[in-house]
Design a protein around this motif. Structure first.
Motif, PDB file in Angstrom:
ATOM      1  N   UNK A   1     106.002  36.320 -18.558  1.00  0.00           N
ATOM      2  CA  UNK A   1     106.700  36.091 -17.291  1.00  0.00           C
ATOM      3  C   UNK A   1     106.619  34.626 -16.850  1.00  0.00           C
ATOM      4  N   UNK A   2     105.523  33.952 -17.172  1.00  0.00           N
ATOM      5  CA  UNK A   2     105.428  32.521 -16.896  1.00  0.00           C
ATOM      6  C   UNK A   2     106.393  31.744 -17.775  1.00  0.00           C
ATOM      7  N   UNK A   3     106.533  32.178 -19.006  1.00  0.00           N
ATOM      8  CA  UNK A   3     107.442  31.492 -19.917  1.00  0.00           C
ATOM      9  C   UNK A   3     108.905  31.674 -19.540  1.00  0.00           C
ATOM     10  N   UNK A   4     109.225  32.702 -18.755  1.00  0.00           N
ATOM     11  CA  UNK A   4     110.608  32.868 -18.313  1.00  0.00           C
ATOM     12  C   UNK A   4     111.114  31.595 -17.633  1.00  0.00           C
TER      13      UNK A   4
ATOM     14  N   UNK B   1     112.263  23.599 -19.491  1.00  0.00           N
ATOM     15  CA  UNK B   1     112.282  22.680 -20.622  1.00  0.00           C
ATOM     16  C   UNK B   1     113.683  22.453 -21.179  1.00  0.00           C
ATOM     17  N   UNK B   2     114.516  23.497 -21.232  1.00  0.00           N
ATOM     18  CA  UNK B   2     115.724  23.414 -22.055  1.00  0.00           C
ATOM     19  C   UNK B   2     117.054  23.619 -21.332  1.00  0.00           C
TER      20      UNK B   2
ATOM     21  N   UNK C   1     114.191  17.487 -18.783  1.00  0.00           N
ATOM     22  CA  UNK C   1     113.763  16.913 -17.506  1.00  0.00           C
ATOM     23  C   UNK C   1     112.302  16.507 -17.554  1.00  0.00           C
ATOM     24  N   UNK C   2     111.938  15.640 -16.618  1.00  0.00           N
ATOM     25  CA  UNK C   2     110.539  15.259 -16.452  1.00  0.00           C
ATOM     26  C   UNK C   2     109.820  16.421 -15.791  1.00  0.00           C
ATOM     27  N   UNK C   3     108.795  16.912 -16.451  1.00  0.00           N
ATOM     28  CA  UNK C   3     108.156  18.150 -16.009  1.00  0.00           C
ATOM     29  C   UNK C   3     106.694  17.922 -15.659  1.00  0.00           C
TER      30      UNK C   3
ATOM     31  N   UNK D   1     103.717  22.338 -17.733  1.00  0.00           N
ATOM     32  CA  UNK D   1     104.957  23.081 -17.959  1.00  0.00           C
ATOM     33  C   UNK D   1     105.672  22.596 -19.217  1.00  0.00           C
ATOM     34  N   UNK D   2     105.449  21.349 -19.599  1.00  0.00           N
ATOM     35  CA  UNK D   2     106.130  20.785 -20.767  1.00  0.00           C
ATOM     36  C   UNK D   2     105.557  21.366 -22.053  1.00  0.00           C
TER      37      UNK D   2
END
Length: 358
Positions: A76-79, A85-86, A212-214, A218-219
């Motif tokens: 769920x965090x990766x959602x 990221x993309x 984007x700059x994260x 998160x990156x």
């Protein structure tokens, strides 16, 4: 009484994996220190990470131009991290159930989302097929197995844009052509480890597509560049994951577990189709090998609570369906022995003798 563990997650792990993890909790690798207290910077844990990487690559035939890393938490965090990221302009999603919808919701925080196909029109009882994939998408996202509704993609898609897949609940349960995916991710608490860690398998060129700059955590590049060690990783779940990969290799790898999973699923689906008290809930060609969903047949609906208690009294654990769909769900993950499925089938047959209308 023997318990037959059909929980959807956290789910069953192999007995020897649990036993080895229990020993490591008392004394990790002969160090005299508990696994729960070991530093993640020790050589012993470096060896765990290296072996997990090696086994993952071997079992899934992961090409050399892919990286593997681990994150605390779940899919769920990766959602939102996938989209952060993309997703630059537009991403495509295939909506096949609750987890797809959650992923879509998070992605829309970062840009336009086009739902390129959906099975919501028939209550998520099938997998969409033959849909067009626009070439202007930043990526296409799918959920390969749908735990709540019991459907599964049985073939790898061919996509003109980077394909990203949430394989939380069917990773390592069947052969997968990893080269067709730009990224595969998932929570580990179905087929790999206890809850607390998620895995990512990512093609290296995707790291150059971060839009984007994260925030540092998160990156995805942060975790690739630091070999999952930018912060303290979930040491215990990663160790159990490694033990699970050892077990899977020992029994014959993905081909063997796929054979076993097919046999378990056939046994239970055949009984569902034969037994007049029960019926399946999804299209036959899209039935999941991992999460087998069924309900009482027409005319027997009022027996559902009784069957749950009947099965529970005979050692069946975790077969109540998800609260959103009701009925029953037998989660037949990798470590579930076929004897448990045989016990459930026997229970269904015994219940049939008591209640079938002649």
């Amino acid at each position: 009484m023997k318990k037959h563990n059909f929980y959807a997650g956290p789910s069953i792990l192999a007995d020897e994996v649990i036993e080895n993890a229990a020993k490591a909790i008392l004394d990790f690798n002969g160090t005299g220190v508990s696994l729960l207290s070991i530093s993640h910077r020790t050589k012993d844990f470096d060896d765990v990470m290296a072996e997990a990487d090696k086994l993952f690559r071997e079992l899934l035939a992961i090409p050399d131009n892919y990286k593997i890393f681990y994150l605390g938490g779940g899919a769920s965090t990766l959602f939102y991290e996938v989209a952060a990221n993309f997703l630059g302009k537009k991403a495509g999603y295939v909506n096949t159930g609750v987890w797809s919808k959650k992923a879509i919701k998070e992605a829309r925080r970062y840009g336009e989302v086009e739902v390129v196909a959906s099975s919501e029109d028939r209550d998520f009882t099938y997998i969409p097929k033959g849909f067009a994939i626009p070439s202007d998408l930043d990526y296409l996202h799918i959920t390969t197995n749908n735990t709540i509704y019991g459907t599964e993609f049985h073939e790898d898609l061919t996509s003109p844009v980077p394909l990203i897949a949430d394989m939380s609940s069917d990773i390592l349960s069947r052969p997968v052509d990893v080269s067709k995916y730009a990224m595969i991710y998932g929570g580990a608490q179905k087929n790999l480890a206890p809850a607390g860690v998620s895995f990512v398998i990512i093609r290296e060129d995707m790291l150059d597509k971060i839009v984007r700059d994260l925030p540092t955590m998160v990156s995805f590049r942060t975790h690739v560049d630091n070999n999952s060690m930018f912060n303290t990783p979930p040491v215990f779940p990663i160790y159990v994951l490694m033990e699970t990969l050892r077990w899977l290799k020992k029994i014959g790898g993905v081909d063997e577990i796929f054979r076993r999973n097919g046999a378990k699923a056939k046994l239970l689906y055949d009984e569902i189709d034969r037994n007049p008290l029960f019926r399946g809930t999804v299209e036959m060609e899209d039935r999941s090998l991992m999460n087998i969903c069924f309900v009482m047949a027409e005319g027997y609906e009022e027996l559902a609570p009784e069957f749950l208690e009947f099965a529970k009294a005979r050692g069946m654990v975790g077969i109540k369906g998800h609260r959103l769909v009701g009925g029953f769900r037998a989660s037949c993950y990798n470590a579930l022995p076929i004897e448990s499925v045989q016990a459930l089938v026997g229970c269904m047959q015994e219940f049939e003798k008591l209640h079938a209308k002649r």
